[in-house]
Design an enzyme around this catalytic site. Structure first.
Site, PDB file in Angstrom:
ATOM      1  N   SER A 316       0.858  -1.193   0.000  1.00  0.00           N
ATOM      2  CA  SER A 316       0.000   0.000   0.000  1.00  0.00           C
ATOM      3  C   SER A 316       0.888   1.236   0.000  1.00  0.00           C
ATOM      4  O   SER A 316       1.673   1.431  -0.916  1.00  0.00           O
ATOM      5  CB  SER A 316      -0.956  -0.036   1.198  1.00  0.00           C
ATOM      6  OG  SER A 316      -1.875   1.030   1.140  1.00  0.00           O
ATOM      7  N   HIS A 343      -2.724  -0.994  -3.282  1.00  0.00           N
ATOM      8  CA  HIS A 343      -3.886  -0.148  -2.982  1.00  0.00           C
ATOM      9  C   HIS A 343      -3.774   1.149  -3.777  1.00  0.00           C
ATOM     10  O   HIS A 343      -2.893   1.968  -3.515  1.00  0.00           O
ATOM     11  CB  HIS A 343      -3.962   0.167  -1.487  1.00  0.00           C
ATOM     12  CG  HIS A 343      -4.256  -1.033  -0.637  1.00  0.00           C
ATOM     13  ND1 HIS A 343      -3.984  -1.071   0.712  1.00  0.00           N
ATOM     14  CD2 HIS A 343      -4.800  -2.241  -0.938  1.00  0.00           C
ATOM     15  CE1 HIS A 343      -4.350  -2.246   1.206  1.00  0.00           C
ATOM     16  NE2 HIS A 343      -4.845  -2.972   0.223  1.00  0.00           N
ATOM     17  N   ASP A 440      -4.334  -5.288   5.919  1.00  0.00           N
ATOM     18  CA  ASP A 440      -4.765  -6.077   4.768  1.00  0.00           C
ATOM     19  C   ASP A 440      -3.642  -7.000   4.321  1.00  0.00           C
ATOM     20  O   ASP A 440      -2.503  -6.563   4.127  1.00  0.00           O
ATOM     21  CB  ASP A 440      -5.172  -5.140   3.619  1.00  0.00           C
ATOM     22  CG  ASP A 440      -5.774  -5.885   2.437  1.00  0.00           C
ATOM     23  OD1 ASP A 440      -6.294  -6.997   2.648  1.00  0.00           O
ATOM     24  OD2 ASP A 440      -5.721  -5.349   1.320  1.00  0.00           O
TER      25      ASP A 440
END
Length: 500
Positions: A316, A343, A440
């Site tokens: 991310s 992301h 995540d």
């Protein structure tokens, strides 16, 4: 407690006013100044020493990319880019993230007031994330990636070393993060380069052994400590160079009160005269930039569909820089496909794939629903769509994209990708979690480890821009290896290539 100080940079007086009003309405922040172009942004950064900068990409005299590179060279500061959703805007945003920007938001089109309000809310959210990361010590500013634009755009201050450059040399340490007990003003990183760590072998030991799975009462790894999941086949990293806590001394101010940054940066003075100081020579261009700069992403090429290994990667905040480091170090003959979740919003992932494809010997592409998966290709999940690996009856595999709601708080989701390869024990599975906020991927990585995955790698805290997702994996007992960013590619090559 004093507020966090923000510098707003935009060539539009209207947008400067809009963003300044949004930021000033939050009691945690104070707008200490504005700038209308990149030259002024560099000058005000040196003069005002902001804690965070919001930076427009498209500006006259010096654009946001050029200003970002000079700021990161002289006084590294968390920068949030304001990007237009255009082809040029998305490409330049990806470059900015590789050059050291922390994050970005999409610029409103100016036609709908609700769009402006939504963007303002997103900006405040990013600002809060930035300062919380720095305060907590979970944030590192990385050296920027140099490329073929250095000679055109000003002094070079670093490039990604090639594997040959790194032979026999330890990876360079990132700038030290702020202490968790730091005052509300964010500390400035020191201007001089860090000293290299003690030498250690560039390649891992021939034998990589996995630590035993953690017991039920195992304690989570402490931040900064050598995690018990670290590969036994790799030497522990050397100590990081310490940076002095004091702010960088300001350059002497001329009569008008502004630091004389123009000459030092190779910029013309206010009357348009050329600087008296010679422009520093640009560093040599990386080979990848010389060979591939300016070309579009390569078309899919034939590759092995009977592969025995699969690599899945999740990342991310800080991910574009980390992905560049890993993918550019993998050889064209890498005998496994790589599936990646970064992301990122729609449209930006295509520019990311094209940018990474330019620097990688592998073929890097934005994934398409239903396309066959082949070795030697990296597939990036499109922004706004989940990506999974789908097995077909003939023993072949395809990409499966989904428009299902967010999973683990994200779309695309790393957990969604990782969990899609559960049960595929005919493949030797390798999972990697790199820099990023939140958790995540940690749950999916733990499930993969329990399902018999060969390697589950968490990026080490020392090289993460944000030590969030990898920390969650380590604390959950999901990681079999904890590696610095520069070690990930060599370990993957050894484990995958030599076994094939």
């Amino acid at each position: 407690m004093s507020n966090f100080r923000v510098l707003v940079v935009d060539d539009s007086p209207f947008m400067r006013k809009v963003f300044s009003d949004f930021i000033a309405a939050d009691p945690a922040f104070e707008v200490i100044g504005t700038a209308s172009d990149g030259v002024e942004a560099v000058e005000r950064t040196l003069q005002l020493e902001p804690d965070v900068i919001t930076m427009d990409l498209e500006m006259p005299h010096m654009n946001g990319l050029q200003a970002l590179r000079k700021i990161m060279a002289l006084r590294p500061t968390p920068v949030i880019m304001i990007s237009a959703v255009t082809d040029n805007g998305t490409r330049d945003t990806i470059k900015a993230l590789q050059y050291g920007a922390l994050d970005f938001i999409r610029k409103p089109d100016g036609a709908v007031k609700l769009d402006i309000r939504k963007v303002g809310e997103q900006l405040l959210e990013k600002l809060h994330i930035a300062v919380e990361m720095v305060k907590s010590g979970n944030f590192h500013l990385l050296y920027a990636i140099g490329d073929g634009e250095e000679e055109e755009r000003g002094p070079a201050f670093g490039r990604t070393p090639s594997p040959a450059d790194e032979a026999g040399k330890a990876p360079r340490a990132p700038a030290a993060s702020a202490s968790a007990s730091a005052p509300s003003r964010l500390p400035s990183p020191a201007p001089k380069p860090l000293q290299p760590e003690p030498q250690q072998p560039a390649a891992p030991s021939p034998e990589l052994t996995k630590p035993a799975p953690p017991s039920a009462d195992a304690q989570p790894a402490e931040a900064g400590a050598q995690a018990p999941a670290r590969s036994r086949g790799l030497p522990p990293p050397g100590p990081l160079a310490k940076l002095p806590p004091a702010r960088r001394a300001r350059p002497p101010a001329p009569a008008d009160g502004l630091p004389d940054a123009r000459g030092a940066l190779g910029l013309p003075d206010k009357d348009g005269a050329a600087p008296a100081t010679a422009k520093p020579a640009a560093a040599a261009k990386p080979q990848a930039a010389q060979e591939g700069a300016g070309r579009e992403a390569r078309p899919a090429r034939p590759g092995r569909t009977d592969f025995t290994d699969i690599v899945v990667i999740g990342t991310s905040t800080g991910g574009p820089r980390a992905l560049h480091e890993v993918l550019s170090a993998l050889p064209e003959s890498f005998p496994a496909p790589i599936l990646i979740v970064q992301h990122m919003p729609p449209k930006f992932t295509r520019s990311l794939a094209q940018r990474l494809d330019t620097y990688s010997a592998l073929s890097v592409r934005e994934a398409q629903d239903g396309e066959p998966v082949v070795a030697g290709t990296a597939y990036i999940a499109p922004g706004g769509r989940h990506m999974a690996l789908k097995r077909e009856s003939a023993g072949r595999y395809r990409i499966a994209l989904s428009d299902e709601p967010p999973y683990s708080g994200h779309k695309p989701s790393v957990d969604w990708l990782f969990e899609s390869v559960l049960g595929m024990k005919e493949l030797r599975r390798h999972a990697v979690l790199m820099t990023g906020m939140g958790s995540d991927g940690a749950k999916g990585m733990k499930a993969l480890r329990d399902d018999g995955a060969v390697m589950t790698i968490a990026e080490a805290e020392q090289t993460c821009v944000v030590y969030g997702m990898p920390r969650s994996a380590v604390e959950l007992g999901a990681a079999t290896h904890v590696l610095r960013l520069q070690q990930i590619a060599p370990v993957l090559v050894q484990e995958v290539r030599e076994r094939n």
